[in-house]
Design a protein around this motif. Structure first.
Motif, short mmCIF file in Angstrom:
data_model
loop_
_atom_site.label_atom_id
_atom_site.label_comp_id
_atom_site.label_asym_id
_atom_site.label_seq_id
_atom_site.Cartn_x
_atom_site.Cartn_y
_atom_site.Cartn_z
N LEU A 118 0.51 -1.27 -0.05
CA LEU A 118 0.20 0.07 0.15
C LEU A 118 0.90 1.26 0.05
CD1 LEU A 118 -2.81 -0.98 2.41
CD2 LEU A 118 -2.85 -0.96 0.00
N ILE A 119 1.91 1.40 0.88
CA ILE A 119 2.49 2.67 1.24
C ILE A 119 3.55 2.92 -0.08
CG2 ILE A 119 4.27 3.77 2.72
CD1 ILE A 119 3.04 2.70 4.96
N PRO A 120 4.13 1.92 -0.82
CA PRO A 120 5.04 2.08 -1.70
C PRO A 120 4.06 2.58 -3.21
CG PRO A 120 5.61 0.25 -1.02
CD PRO A 120 4.40 0.55 -0.36
N ARG A 121 2.72 2.16 -3.33
CA ARG A 121 1.87 2.65 -4.16
C ARG A 121 1.59 3.88 -3.83
NH1 ARG A 121 0.91 2.00 -9.15
NH2 ARG A 121 -1.14 2.43 -9.71
N MET A 122 1.22 4.26 -2.75
CA MET A 122 0.85 5.71 -2.59
C MET A 122 2.01 6.65 -2.81
SD MET A 122 -1.69 5.38 0.79
CE MET A 122 -0.55 5.63 1.99
N ASP A 123 3.25 6.03 -2.50
CA ASP A 123 4.48 6.85 -2.71
C ASP A 123 4.34 7.21 -4.28
OD1 ASP A 123 5.20 7.25 -0.08
OD2 ASP A 123 6.71 5.62 -0.21
N PHE A 124 4.41 6.16 -4.99
CA PHE A 124 4.30 6.30 -6.54
C PHE A 124 3.16 7.38 -6.92
CE2 PHE A 124 2.51 5.05 -10.72
CZ PHE A 124 3.65 5.27 -11.44
N LEU A 125 2.20 7.17 -6.51
CA LEU A 125 1.02 8.13 -6.79
C LEU A 125 1.48 9.54 -6.27
CD1 LEU A 125 -2.27 6.10 -5.84
CD2 LEU A 125 -1.34 6.45 -8.12
N ARG A 126 1.93 9.70 -5.40
CA ARG A 126 2.18 10.94 -4.85
C ARG A 126 3.32 11.77 -5.94
NH1 ARG A 126 3.77 9.63 0.07
NH2 ARG A 126 1.60 9.85 0.96
N GLU A 127 4.35 10.75 -6.11
CA GLU A 127 5.41 11.27 -7.00
C GLU A 127 4.95 11.56 -8.59
OE1 GLU A 127 8.61 8.25 -6.90
OE2 GLU A 127 8.94 8.71 -4.74
N THR A 128 3.91 10.69 -9.04
CA THR A 128 3.53 11.25 -10.36
C THR A 128 2.60 12.43 -10.04
OG1 THR A 128 3.25 8.87 -10.57
CG2 THR A 128 1.96 10.05 -12.12
N ALA A 129 1.91 12.56 -9.00
CA ALA A 129 1.10 13.94 -9.06
C ALA A 129 2.11 15.20 -8.85
CB ALA A 129 0.23 14.11 -7.79
N LEU A 130 3.10 14.88 -8.30
CA LEU A 130 4.10 16.12 -7.98
C LEU A 130 4.83 16.26 -9.13
CD1 LEU A 130 5.51 15.45 -4.32
CD2 LEU A 130 3.92 17.20 -5.10
N LEU A 131 5.05 15.21 -10.05
CA LEU A 131 5.74 15.55 -11.31
C LEU A 131 4.87 16.12 -12.53
CD1 LEU A 131 7.77 12.18 -12.10
CD2 LEU A 131 8.48 14.47 -11.67
N ASP A 132 3.41 16.21 -12.20
CA ASP A 132 2.49 16.92 -12.95
C ASP A 132 2.43 18.26 -12.42
OD1 ASP A 132 2.21 14.78 -14.75
OD2 ASP A 132 0.49 13.93 -13.61
N GLY A 133 3.02 18.73 -11.45
CA GLY A 133 2.90 19.96 -10.92
C GLY A 133 1.85 20.09 -9.74
N MET A 134 1.12 19.18 -9.21
CA MET A 134 -0.04 19.30 -8.19
C MET A 134 0.28 18.43 -7.10
SD MET A 134 -3.01 17.58 -10.35
CE MET A 134 -2.59 18.22 -12.11
N PRO A 135 -0.44 18.66 -6.11
CA PRO A 135 -0.33 17.92 -4.97
C PRO A 135 -1.26 16.71 -5.04
CG PRO A 135 -1.79 19.69 -4.24
CD PRO A 135 -1.09 19.96 -5.46
N VAL A 136 -1.16 15.41 -4.65
CA VAL A 136 -1.95 14.14 -4.72
C VAL A 136 -3.58 14.38 -4.48
CG1 VAL A 136 -1.73 13.08 -2.40
CG2 VAL A 136 -1.81 11.86 -4.79
N ALA A 137 -3.65 15.31 -3.70
CA ALA A 137 -5.31 15.78 -3.37
C ALA A 137 -5.84 16.35 -4.48
CB ALA A 137 -5.31 16.66 -2.10
N LEU A 138 -5.16 16.96 -5.52
CA LEU A 138 -5.98 17.73 -6.54
C LEU A 138 -5.62 17.18 -7.73
CD1 LEU A 138 -4.84 21.45 -5.79
CD2 LEU A 138 -7.06 20.19 -5.23
#
Length: 168
Positions: A105-125
């Motif tokens: 779970l946590i590595p998957r959430m880290d991947f989602l967080r990094e992907t969102a940050l690469l797109d220039g937004m926080p994961v919540a948005l």
């Protein structure tokens, strides 16, 4: 002739009880450290990252203590101490839940967080916000399950044992 086994395994029972108390203390410390990260840090994404790092690092401790307790209990069960069968299931559930949250779970959430940050937004948005919220909820449920399993193990091991007598 009746032979008592009460004193023969006293040290093993003490080690088992001590490891279950250490395990319970570690899980309670994990819960309060994650809770304090969310309460102290105003940025929820940074607090979540810190909480997940704490969960991952404490998972090695939890897995180690659980493995020691389960191994010692299995050895004593093979030596006809059948009262320890009651801690097998909570220990196995604890290992499964801890490994699932820390290694899936946590590595998957880290991947989602990094992907969102690469797109220039926080994961919540990001478009992954709902999926991330589901994984975060599952991580919270796994921490609660860890607390329940550890408490159950410690409670079952803290009960006074009846005298173990082997019939001949």
């Amino acid at each position: 002739m009746v032979e008592t086994f009460q004193d023969q395994y006293r040290l093993a029972y003490r080690i088992l009880r001590f490891s279950s108390y250490l395990l319970l203390g570690g899980v309670i410390a994990q819960f309060f450290s994650c809770l304090s990260a969310y309460l102290i840090i105003s940025d929820s994404q940074a607090a979540g990252m810190l909480a997940h790092i704490l969960i991952q690092h404490l998972s090695y401790y939890i897995l180690g203590c659980t493995f020691i307790a389960l191994s010692l209990a299995n050895v004593l069960i093979k030596r006809e101490q059948y009262g320890l069968r009651v801690i097998r299931m909570p220990a196995l559930v604890l290992i499964l839940v801890t490994a699932t949250s820390s290694f899936l779970l946590i590595p998957r959430m880290d991947f989602l967080r990094e992907t969102a940050l690469l797109d220039g937004m926080p994961v919540a948005l990001s478009p992954f916000a709902n999926y991330f919220a589901i994984l975060n909820g599952l991580t919270f449920v796994s921490v609660a399950t860890q607390m329940i399993c550890c408490g159950l193990m410690a409670w079952r091991l803290s009960k006074p044992r009846s005298t173990q007598v082997a019939p001949y």
